[in-house]
Write a protein that holds these residues in place. Structure first.
Motif, PDB file in Angstrom:
ATOM      1  N   PRO A 141      -0.033 -20.283  -1.510  1.00  9.51           N
ATOM      2  CA  PRO A 141      -0.806 -19.001  -2.683  1.00  9.51           C
ATOM      3  C   PRO A 141      -1.902 -18.865  -1.137  1.00  9.51           C
ATOM      4  CG  PRO A 141      -1.211 -21.018  -3.510  1.00  9.51           C
ATOM      5  CD  PRO A 141      -0.292 -21.951  -2.189  1.00  9.51           C
ATOM      6  N   THR A 142      -2.679 -17.485  -1.936  1.00 10.42           N
ATOM      7  CA  THR A 142      -3.294 -17.042  -1.365  1.00 10.42           C
ATOM      8  C   THR A 142      -4.545 -18.107  -2.568  1.00 10.42           C
ATOM      9  OG1 THR A 142      -2.579 -15.385  -1.350  1.00 10.42           O
ATOM     10  CG2 THR A 142      -4.399 -15.239  -1.615  1.00 10.42           C
ATOM     11  N   GLU A 143      -5.685 -18.439  -1.775  1.00 11.09           N
ATOM     12  CA  GLU A 143      -6.600 -19.653  -2.343  1.00 11.09           C
ATOM     13  C   GLU A 143      -7.858 -18.094  -3.168  1.00 11.09           C
ATOM     14  OE1 GLU A 143      -6.700 -22.318  -2.692  1.00 11.09           O
ATOM     15  OE2 GLU A 143      -4.976 -22.626  -1.074  1.00 11.09           O
ATOM     16  N   ARG A 144      -8.188 -18.443  -4.280  1.00  5.46           N
ATOM     17  CA  ARG A 144      -9.541 -17.911  -4.539  1.00  5.46           C
ATOM     18  C   ARG A 144     -10.313 -17.397  -3.827  1.00  5.46           C
ATOM     19  NH1 ARG A 144     -12.763 -20.489  -7.194  1.00  5.46           N
ATOM     20  NH2 ARG A 144     -13.866 -18.328  -8.199  1.00  5.46           N
ATOM     21  N   GLU A 145     -10.262 -15.983  -3.629  1.00  3.04           N
ATOM     22  CA  GLU A 145     -11.449 -14.709  -2.325  1.00  3.04           C
ATOM     23  C   GLU A 145     -11.979 -14.156  -2.921  1.00  3.04           C
ATOM     24  OE1 GLU A 145      -8.083 -16.316   1.336  1.00  3.04           O
ATOM     25  OE2 GLU A 145      -8.409 -13.972  -0.020  1.00  3.04           O
ATOM     26  N   THR A 146     -13.408 -14.097  -2.624  1.00  2.00           N
ATOM     27  CA  THR A 146     -14.230 -13.072  -2.766  1.00  2.00           C
ATOM     28  C   THR A 146     -13.600 -12.024  -1.266  1.00  2.00           C
ATOM     29  OG1 THR A 146     -15.402 -13.452  -4.191  1.00  2.00           O
ATOM     30  CG2 THR A 146     -16.064 -11.626  -3.228  1.00  2.00           C
ATOM     31  N   ARG A 147     -13.210 -10.803  -1.703  1.00  2.00           N
ATOM     32  CA  ARG A 147     -12.795  -9.138  -0.706  1.00  2.00           C
ATOM     33  C   ARG A 147     -13.515  -8.145  -0.718  1.00  2.00           C
ATOM     34  NH1 ARG A 147      -8.583 -12.173   1.964  1.00  2.00           N
ATOM     35  NH2 ARG A 147      -7.562  -9.787   3.474  1.00  2.00           N
ATOM     36  N   THR A 148     -13.423  -6.874   0.169  1.00  2.00           N
ATOM     37  CA  THR A 148     -13.687  -5.812   0.032  1.00  2.00           C
ATOM     38  C   THR A 148     -13.095  -5.185   0.996  1.00  2.00           C
ATOM     39  OG1 THR A 148     -15.753  -4.470   0.911  1.00  2.00           O
ATOM     40  CG2 THR A 148     -15.015  -5.964   1.937  1.00  2.00           C
ATOM     41  N   TYR A 149     -12.628  -3.709   0.991  1.00  2.00           N
ATOM     42  CA  TYR A 149     -11.990  -2.839   0.681  1.00  2.00           C
ATOM     43  C   TYR A 149     -12.227  -2.176   1.930  1.00  2.00           C
ATOM     44  CZ  TYR A 149      -8.066   0.792   1.006  1.00  2.00           C
ATOM     45  OH  TYR A 149      -6.763   1.497   1.059  1.00  2.00           O
ATOM     46  N   ASP A 150     -11.752  -1.908   3.279  1.00  2.00           N
ATOM     47  CA  ASP A 150     -12.110  -1.757   4.512  1.00  2.00           C
ATOM     48  C   ASP A 150     -11.106  -0.068   4.507  1.00  2.00           C
ATOM     49  OD1 ASP A 150     -11.940  -0.488   7.272  1.00  2.00           O
ATOM     50  OD2 ASP A 150     -12.575  -2.207   7.768  1.00  2.00           O
ATOM     51  N   VAL A 151     -11.930   1.056   4.161  1.00  2.00           N
ATOM     52  CA  VAL A 151     -11.074   2.002   3.926  1.00  2.00           C
ATOM     53  C   VAL A 151     -10.502   2.547   5.400  1.00  2.00           C
ATOM     54  CG1 VAL A 151     -11.554   4.506   3.456  1.00  2.00           C
ATOM     55  CG2 VAL A 151     -12.983   2.754   2.310  1.00  2.00           C
ATOM     56  N   SER A 152     -11.654   2.354   6.489  1.00  2.00           N
ATOM     57  CA  SER A 152     -10.906   2.421   7.693  1.00  2.00           C
ATOM     58  C   SER A 152      -9.716   2.240   8.024  1.00  2.00           C
ATOM     59  CB  SER A 152     -11.813   2.450   8.811  1.00  2.00           C
ATOM     60  OG  SER A 152     -12.149   1.160   9.223  1.00  2.00           O
ATOM     61  N   LYS A 153      -9.713   0.528   7.701  1.00  2.00           N
ATOM     62  CA  LYS A 153      -8.626   0.402   8.205  1.00  2.00           C
ATOM     63  C   LYS A 153      -7.256  -0.301   6.681  1.00  2.00           C
ATOM     64  CE  LYS A 153     -10.405  -3.254  11.575  1.00  2.00           C
ATOM     65  NZ  LYS A 153     -10.482  -4.573  11.732  1.00  2.00           N
ATOM     66  N   GLN A 154      -7.835   0.793   5.563  1.00  2.00           N
ATOM     67  CA  GLN A 154      -6.853   0.396   5.092  1.00  2.00           C
ATOM     68  C   GLN A 154      -6.225  -1.007   3.822  1.00  2.00           C
ATOM     69  OE1 GLN A 154      -5.275   3.455   2.637  1.00  2.00           O
ATOM     70  NE2 GLN A 154      -7.442   3.873   3.393  1.00  2.00           N
ATOM     71  N   GLU A 155      -7.055  -1.769   4.175  1.00  2.00           N
ATOM     72  CA  GLU A 155      -6.677  -2.707   4.223  1.00  2.00           C
ATOM     73  C   GLU A 155      -7.948  -3.763   3.681  1.00  2.00           C
ATOM     74  OE1 GLU A 155      -7.831  -5.225   7.877  1.00  2.00           O
ATOM     75  OE2 GLU A 155      -5.444  -4.504   7.391  1.00  2.00           O
ATOM     76  N   THR A 156      -7.739  -4.910   2.381  1.00  2.00           N
ATOM     77  CA  THR A 156      -8.649  -5.503   2.141  1.00  2.00           C
ATOM     78  C   THR A 156      -9.069  -6.780   3.226  1.00  2.00           C
ATOM     79  OG1 THR A 156      -7.296  -7.762   0.782  1.00  2.00           O
ATOM     80  CG2 THR A 156      -7.936  -5.771  -0.487  1.00  2.00           C
ATOM     81  N   VAL A 157     -11.001  -6.465   2.847  1.00  2.00           N
ATOM     82  CA  VAL A 157     -10.614  -7.929   4.170  1.00  2.00           C
ATOM     83  C   VAL A 157     -12.189  -8.949   3.681  1.00  2.00           C
ATOM     84  CG1 VAL A 157     -12.480  -8.246   6.493  1.00  2.00           C
ATOM     85  CG2 VAL A 157     -11.205  -6.114   5.445  1.00  2.00           C
ATOM     86  N   ILE A 158     -11.788 -10.245   3.877  1.00  2.00           N
ATOM     87  CA  ILE A 158     -12.221 -11.821   3.633  1.00  2.00           C
ATOM     88  C   ILE A 158     -13.758 -11.384   3.625  1.00  2.00           C
ATOM     89  CG2 ILE A 158     -11.786 -13.603   5.189  1.00  2.00           C
ATOM     90  CD1 ILE A 158     -10.956 -15.333   3.469  1.00  2.00           C
ATOM     91  N   ILE A 159     -14.737 -11.816   2.427  1.00  2.00           N
ATOM     92  CA  ILE A 159     -15.809 -11.806   2.660  1.00  2.00           C
ATOM     93  C   ILE A 159     -16.173 -13.232   2.368  1.00  2.00           C
ATOM     94  CG2 ILE A 159     -18.473 -11.754   1.326  1.00  2.00           C
ATOM     95  CD1 ILE A 159     -16.715  -9.034  -0.173  1.00  2.00           C
ATOM     96  N   ARG A 160     -15.844 -14.330   1.629  1.00  2.00           N
ATOM     97  CA  ARG A 160     -15.691 -15.742   1.548  1.00  2.00           C
ATOM     98  C   ARG A 160     -14.743 -15.927   0.419  1.00  2.00           C
ATOM     99  NH1 ARG A 160     -20.083 -13.897  -1.800  1.00  2.00           N
ATOM    100  NH2 ARG A 160     -19.767 -13.713  -4.030  1.00  2.00           N
TER     101      ARG A 160
END
Length: 608
Positions: free
Chosen positions: A339-358
Motif C-alpha cells: 500500500p501507499t506509505e505515509r507521505e507528505t506531498r504537494t500538488y503540481d498544478v502544471s502536471k495535475q498530480e501530487t508530488v512527494i516532498i518526504r
C-alpha cells in the motif's frame, strides 16, 4: 548484486503493470468511490477518506506577537515591507500576544460551535526552514484554544455533474456536518519565492530562492477537521462554506489566491470488497516508527496510511488533488503488493498530480515544548474587554450566514439563490436593507412598494455586482468596493418603479454613478444627460415607421410579411432596433403598441 538487479526488474514490471491498468480506475468526484472499469462492468473497490487542516489568516491590524502591520499581499506588493525585529528572530525581543487575534479566534471558534477553552497554552514546534527565522513556530497543538466543533454544510448547489448525488456515508442527506477536532492560534511562515535560470553557458541551471518575511508572524487559526469527508466535492464544499463563514463574521478575508486561506488534505482509502479488506489487514496497524493516526478508531476497517497534501490554495486544486491522490493510492494498492506509505506531498498544478516532498522516514521531529516566553492564555474579563466568554460571543458574534439567508427569505420574500448571494457579502446585506428602506419610504404604502425587495435584489445581484467585478477584475469582488450608496440605489429603483426611467436608462445611470458621477443622485444624472422616458405616442409611431421602412431592414420586413413563425421573430427584432434607436428612452409598453400599429399599417399597404 543479482538480488538488487532482480528487485529493480520487479519494480519496473510493477510500474508498467500499474500504468497499464491506471486508465481503468475512475474516482467519482461526488461519492469518492474508486471503481475499476472492465468488460464485465464497473466494480467499486475503495472509498476515499479525507481529513482537512485549514489555515486562516486572521484579518487584524498587526501580526500575532509583534506590532508589525499586517499587509495585504497583492502580487505587486514589495517584499519585506512590514517586518519587525521579532519577526526576524533578532535576540532580545519578546513576543506580546495580540488581543485582536484572540478576539478573532474566539469568534471563529464560536461560529464553528466549538467548546472554547478558558485556558490554553502556546508551545514551540521546531523545524528548520529559511522562511521560519526562529527555527520554530509558536502554536497550540496540545493545548488548543477550542475543541469539539462542527461545520454544517448544504449541498444546495449543483455537484460536479450538475445533479445532486448522495455522498457515501452521509446517509443520503443534503445537509450534513463535519466534525472539528480543534482550533489553535499560531504564527504564519514567511513566503519563499524560487526561480530557475540557465548558467555555465546554458549547460547548467541554477535555482535561486528569496524569502519575503511580510507574512512571517501573521496570526493564523488552524482548523483541524476530523476525517468525516468521503469525496472531493465535499472537501471543496467544506472550504467554500468555511470561507463564506469567516468572511461573514469578519475574521478572515478568505483570499486563497493571496494565501489568506490555505488547505492541507489528509487522504487515504478504505477497501470496499472482501478480498481487498483481507489484503489490507496486514497493513491496518501503523508500522514500527510510524506516528499513530489520532483518528484511527473512527476510520472504516482496512483504511490505509494517510497521505498529507500541503498548501492547496484554490477550490479547484483541492478537488483535483483529492481525486488524483485517491486514484494513485488505489492503483498502488490494487495492482501491487504494497500500500501507499505515509507521505507528505504537494500538488503540481502544471502536471495535475501530487508530488512527494518526504516519506515517513523523513518526517520531522518537531520537539514540542511549552513556550517559555508566554504565559497561559486565559480568557478572562481582562482579555475580553470586560466580558466573560459567553457574553463576549453574544455581543460580538454577528448573525451567522444561514440565519441571514432565512431572514432575507422570510422578511423580504427573496429567492433562495439571491438570498445566499447577498448573505455571502456582509456589506451587501447592509446595502440591500438600507436601499429597500429608502425605496419603500419614498413609495409609501403602494402596490409598487411591495415588489421593492425583489427588484432591489435583482439590481444588486446582477447589475451592481457586474460593475464591481468588471472594475476590479475579480470574480470575488465585494460591495465594499462599490461607489454606489444605499440612498443612490434606493432612489434609482424608485425612479424605475414610477416609470421615470426605463431599465436600459437605469443601467446607464447606475454605470454613471459608479464610474464617473460618484456621489450624484440618479435623478440629477438623468436630468443632466437628458435621459427620460419617451412616451409620446406620435413620436414613438414615427420612430417605428422609420425603422420598419429603412432600406437596410427591407429583408426583415419581407420575412415578416411571409407570416407564420417569422412574425414573432421579426417583431422581436424590430422592437430591439426601435429601442436601440431611442437610446433606451422609449417606454417599453408604449413602444410595443406603436410598433404593432406601424406593422399593421405596413401589412395593410401590402394588401392594397
Amino acid at each position: 548484486m543479482m538480488k538488487t538487479i532482480l528487485q529493480q526488474s520487479l519494480n519496473i514490471h510493477q510500474r508498467r503493470l500499474i500504468s497499464a491498468h491506471a486508465s481503468k480506475l475512475k474516482v467519482d468526484p461526488d461519492t469518492g468511490v474508486v471503481s475499476h472499469l472492465s468488460d464485465g462492468g464497473r466494480e467499486s473497490l475503495f472509498q476515499t477518506i479525507i481529513g482537512m487542516e485549514i489555515h486562516a489568516q486572521l484579518d487584524i491590524p498587526t501580526k500575532l506577537f509583534s506590532g508589525a502591520p499586517k499587509v495585504r499581499k497583492s502580487f505587486s506588493s514589495p517584499p519585506n515591507s512590514s517586518v519587525y525585529p521579532l519577526d526576524l528572530a533578532v535576540p532580545g525581543f519578546l513576543p506580546v500576544l495580540s488581543r485582536e487575534a484572540v478576539h478573532a479566534a474566539v469568534l471563529t471558534a464560536a461560529a464553528l460551535d466549538c467548546e472554547i477553552q478558558k485556558v490554553s497554552r502556546f508551545e514551540r514546534k521546531h523545524y528548520f526552514y529559511a522562511d521560519i527565522p526562529l527555527g520554530y513556530q509558536m502554536t497550540q497543538q496540545r493545548w488548543p484554544l477550542a475543541r469539539e466543533g462542527k461545520l454544517t454544510l448544504s449541498r444546495h448547489e449543483e455537484t460536479s455533474k450538475k445533479k445532486t448525488k448522495k455522498a457515501y456515508c452521509n446517509e443520503e442527506k443534503d445537509v450534513f456536518s463535519v466534525g472539528i477536532d480543534r482550533i489553535q492560534l499560531e504564527q504564519d511562515t514567511g513566503k519563499t519565492v524560487s526561480s530557475t535560470s540557465a548558467t555555465g553557458g546554458g549547460t547548467m541551471t541554477m535555482t535561486t530562492s528569496l524569502v519575503d518575511f511580510d507574512r512571517a508572524g501573521c496570526a493564523l487559526v488552524e482548523i483541524v477537521f476530523q476525517p468525516h469527508l468521503r469525496s472531493a466535492t465535499d472537501a471543496a464544499l467544506v472550504v467554500s462554506t468555511l470561507r463564506d463563514l469567516l468572511r461573514h463574521i469578519g475574521t478572515c478575508d478568505g483570499r486563497m489566491e493571496e494565501g489568506s486561506l490555505r488547505c492541507d488534505l489528509n487522504v487515504s482509502i478504505a477497501p470496499l470488497t472482501k478480498s481487498l479488506l483481507e489484503k489490507s489487514k496486514k497493513f491496518e496497524k501503523s508500522k514500527d516508527g510510524d506516528e499513530i493516526n489520532p483518528f484511527q478508531d473512527d476510520l472504516p476497517p482496512g483504511t490505509g496510511h494517510r497521505v498529507e497534501i500541503k498548501n492547496l490554495n484554490s477550490i479547484q486544486q483541492i478537488q483535483n488533488a483529492a481525486m488524483f491522490e485517491a486514484k494513485r493510492q488505489a492503483e498502488t494498492f490494487f495492482f501491487s503488493e504494497d500500500p501507499t506509505e505515509r507521505e507528505t506531498r504537494t500538488y503540481d498544478v502544471s502536471k495535475q498530480e501530487t508530488v512527494i516532498i518526504r516519506t515517513k522516514e523523513g518526517a520531522i521531529d518537531y520537539r514540542f515544548l511549552p513556550e517559555p516566553d508566554l504565559p497561559p492564555l486565559v480568557l478572562d474579563r481582562a482579555m475580553l474587554d470586560g466580558m466573560a466568554v459567553d457574553e463576549f460571543v453574544r455581543n460580538r458574534l454577528p448573525e451567522l450566514p444561514e440565519a441571514t439567508v432565512s431572514r432575507l427569505i422570510d422578511d423580504y420574500a427573496l429567492p433562495d439563490d439571491m438570498a445566499r448571494l447577498i448573505s455571502k457579502d456582509p456589506p451587501a446585506i447592509h446595502l440591500f436593507e438600507q436601499a429597500v428602506s429608502v425605496a419603500q419610504g419614498a413609495l409609501g404604502d403602494t402596490p409598487a412598494s411591495k415588489s421593492i425587495p425583489k427588484v432591489m435584489a435583482n439590481w444588486l445581484c446582477n447589475d451592481l455586482y457586474a460593475l464591481i467585478k468588471e472594475s476590479k477584475q475579480d470574480e470575488e469582488a465585494s460591495v465594499v468596493d462599490s461607489t454606489v450608496s444605499s440612498a443612490q440605489l434606493g432612489e434609482l429603483v424608485v425612479m424605475l418603479q414610477k416609470g421615470v426611467v426605463t431599465t436600459t436608462l437605469g443601467r446607464k445611470i447606475l454605470a454613471s454613478i459608479f464610474e464617473n458621477e460618484i456621489g450624484k443622485s440618479p435623478r440629477a444624472v438623468a436630468e443632466e444627460q437628458g435621459w427620460k422616458v419617451v412616451s409620446n405616442q406620435d413620436e414613438l409611431l414615427s420612430l417605428c415607421r422609420g425603422i420598419i421602412l429603412a432600406d437596410e431592414n427591407e429583408p426583415f420586413l419581407t420575412r415578416y410579411k411571409k407570416g407564420g413563425k417569422q412574425v414573432r421573430k421579426m417583431t422581436k427584432l424590430f422592437m430591439g432596433k426601435a429601442m436601440s434607436a431611442s437610446q433606451g428612452c422609449a417606454d417599453p409598453e408604449m413602444l410595443r403598441d406603436a410598433l404593432d400599429k406601424a406593422l399593421e399599417e405596413t401589412s395593410a399597404d401590402a394588401k392594397l
